[in-house]
Design a protein around this motif. Structure first.
Motif, PDB file in Angstrom:
ATOM      1  N   PRO A   1      96.779  57.693  75.555  1.00  0.00           N
ATOM      2  CA  PRO A   1      97.435  56.589  74.832  1.00  0.00           C
ATOM      3  C   PRO A   1      98.537  57.054  73.893  1.00  0.00           C
ATOM      4  O   PRO A   1      99.329  56.247  73.417  1.00  0.00           O
ATOM      5  N   SER A   2      98.591  58.350  73.608  1.00  0.00           N
ATOM      6  CA  SER A   2      99.601  58.877  72.688  1.00  0.00           C
ATOM      7  C   SER A   2      99.865  60.337  73.018  1.00  0.00           C
ATOM      8  O   SER A   2      99.101  60.981  73.751  1.00  0.00           O
ATOM      9  N   ASP A   3     100.956  60.865  72.469  1.00  0.00           N
ATOM     10  CA  ASP A   3     101.271  62.279  72.647  1.00  0.00           C
ATOM     11  C   ASP A   3     100.253  63.138  71.903  1.00  0.00           C
ATOM     12  O   ASP A   3      99.690  62.730  70.885  1.00  0.00           O
ATOM     13  N   VAL A   4     100.053  64.359  72.428  1.00  0.00           N
ATOM     14  CA  VAL A   4      99.134  65.301  71.801  1.00  0.00           C
ATOM     15  C   VAL A   4      99.894  66.584  71.503  1.00  0.00           C
ATOM     16  O   VAL A   4     100.471  67.205  72.404  1.00  0.00           O
ATOM     17  N   MET A   5      99.911  66.971  70.233  1.00  0.00           N
ATOM     18  CA  MET A   5     100.541  68.208  69.789  1.00  0.00           C
ATOM     19  C   MET A   5      99.465  69.148  69.245  1.00  0.00           C
ATOM     20  O   MET A   5      98.570  68.721  68.519  1.00  0.00           O
ATOM     21  N   ILE A   6      99.564  70.429  69.624  1.00  0.00           N
ATOM     22  CA  ILE A   6      98.678  71.449  69.056  1.00  0.00           C
ATOM     23  C   ILE A   6      99.536  72.327  68.158  1.00  0.00           C
ATOM     24  O   ILE A   6     100.516  72.927  68.609  1.00  0.00           O
ATOM     25  N   LEU A   7      99.180  72.404  66.900  1.00  0.00           N
ATOM     26  CA  LEU A   7      99.959  73.171  65.938  1.00  0.00           C
ATOM     27  C   LEU A   7      99.640  74.657  66.047  1.00  0.00           C
ATOM     28  O   LEU A   7      98.517  75.052  66.399  1.00  0.00           O
ATOM     29  N   LYS A   8     100.647  75.468  65.763  1.00  0.00           N
ATOM     30  CA  LYS A   8     100.470  76.916  65.831  1.00  0.00           C
ATOM     31  C   LYS A   8      99.499  77.375  64.749  1.00  0.00           C
ATOM     32  O   LYS A   8      99.305  76.711  63.733  1.00  0.00           O
ATOM     33  N   GLY A   9      98.905  78.565  65.004  1.00  0.00           N
ATOM     34  CA  GLY A   9      97.965  79.108  64.042  1.00  0.00           C
ATOM     35  C   GLY A   9      96.735  79.662  64.737  1.00  0.00           C
ATOM     36  O   GLY A   9      96.621  79.645  65.977  1.00  0.00           O
ATOM     37  N   PRO A  10      95.785  80.171  63.981  1.00  0.00           N
ATOM     38  CA  PRO A  10      94.558  80.724  64.576  1.00  0.00           C
ATOM     39  C   PRO A  10      93.740  79.652  65.268  1.00  0.00           C
ATOM     40  O   PRO A  10      93.670  78.511  64.804  1.00  0.00           O
ATOM     41  N   THR A  11      93.124  80.021  66.385  1.00  0.00           N
ATOM     42  CA  THR A  11      92.369  79.058  67.188  1.00  0.00           C
ATOM     43  C   THR A  11      90.863  79.230  67.060  1.00  0.00           C
ATOM     44  O   THR A  11      90.108  78.328  67.423  1.00  0.00           O
TER      45      THR A  11
END
Length: 320
Positions: free
Chosen positions: A118-128
């Motif tokens: 239903p919407s865009d998905v962004m994954i932000l940089k950084g430790p996972t």
């Protein structure tokens, strides 16, 4: 399992009673809404609205029968909106309040394989928080990573899913590993029925302020057109009177032997503008003079200060 004849009759009777008792309703989409969330929504609306779900074929048939039993009733419009996974929220109260309740009752949800985003998905940089042995998940999705302090770290923000696309297995897996629930689901408002009128739910976004702004803009446009065409209207009459007063005032000020009360103020201003400047208290000239006087006093004090010999001697120079 299909409903029994008794249950169908009970459902038809219930829906027809709701159509009779209520003059307003929302048509809502309930995609990805669980039974617990729907129960909480019913609880929040208790005493203010009634929620009814059902099969589209049953709802369309019941609405058609109700319209046939009540000829000329505009409720027949609801038959056409029974498409997809929809339901009804009936009310006689304020539509805005019911809308706020429905939109506030949303829950985060994980990305499901094959579901439509239903919407865009962004994954932000950084430790996972993932160990280095799981880099293949990130490589499959072409996500740049590095190993930092014993865990995988993303080096760039990643646009993982675009709204309207299907969620793949790899996308769902990496979101699950990262503990991200990117979507929120609730009862999505589709249409509104209000006393025989059926319209899109976006119409409820129009507030009194929006209407006032639109009316003011249209009124200004009508006044401008009326003045340009020389055609008087209620919108242009105040401007026409103001323009006429300016013309009469200009002619009066040019005459030596004629004036009227309203023109005397303007004539006095043109004769001696300084009077009006003094009356308004503008300019701040007095404050500037006081500041200049203070500066002069400070300069005098500095000049009068006695000279001090850095070696402790007198004016004669001492031993030197």
């Amino acid at each position: 399992m299909p409903l029994s004849t008794e249950r169908k009759e009970e459902y038809f009777s219930n829906l027809k009673q709701l159509l009779t008792d209520y003059s307003k309703c929302f048509v809502v989409e309930v995609d990805n809404v669980g039974s617990h969330q729907l129960q909480l929504t019913r609880k929040a609306l208790r005493g203010k609205a009634e929620v009814l779900m059902g099969k589209n074929t049953m709802m369309r048939k019941c609405i058609r029968e109700f319209a046939e039993e009540n000829e000329g009733n505009p409720i027949a419009q609801l038959e056409e909106v029974c498409r997809g996974n929809v339901g009804f929220v009936f009310t006689n109260g304020d539509l805005g309040d019911i809308r706020e309740t429905l939109e506030s009752n949303v829950r985060p949800a994980p990305a499901r394989v094959g579901g439509i985003a239903p919407s865009d998905v962004m994954i932000l940089k950084g430790p996972t928080g993932c160990d280095p042995g799981q880099t293949n998940f990130f490589q499959t999705l072409q996500i740049s990573t590095k190993i930092s302090r014993g865990q995988i770290e993303m080096t760039n923000d990643t646009h993982l899913i675009t709204a309207g696309d299907k969620v793949t297995a790899s996308q769902a897996a990496i979101l699950q590993k990262l503990g991200i629930e990117p979507f929120t689901y609730g009862l999505n408002l589709k249409s509104v029925y209000d006393n025989g009128s059926l319209f899109d739910a976006k119409v409820l976004d129009i507030t009194d302020d929006v209407l006032a702004a639109k009316f003011s803009s249209a009124l200004s446009m009508v006044a401008s057109m009326s003045l340009a065409l020389g055609y008087p209207t209620q919108a242009s009459v105040p401007h026409s009177i103001a323009n006429a007063f300016k013309a009469v005032l200009a002619i009066t000020l040019g005459c030596d032997n004629y004036t009227f009360d309203k023109a005397d103020v303007y004539a006095a201003y043109l004769a001696d503008p300084s009077k009006f400047a003094a009356a308004s208290g503008g300019g701040g000239g007095g404050g500037a003079e006081e500041a200049a006087a203070e500066e002069e006093e400070e300069e005098e004090e500095e000049q009068e200060a006695p000279a001090v010999d850095m070696f402790g001697g007198d004016d004669a120079g001492g031993d030197y």
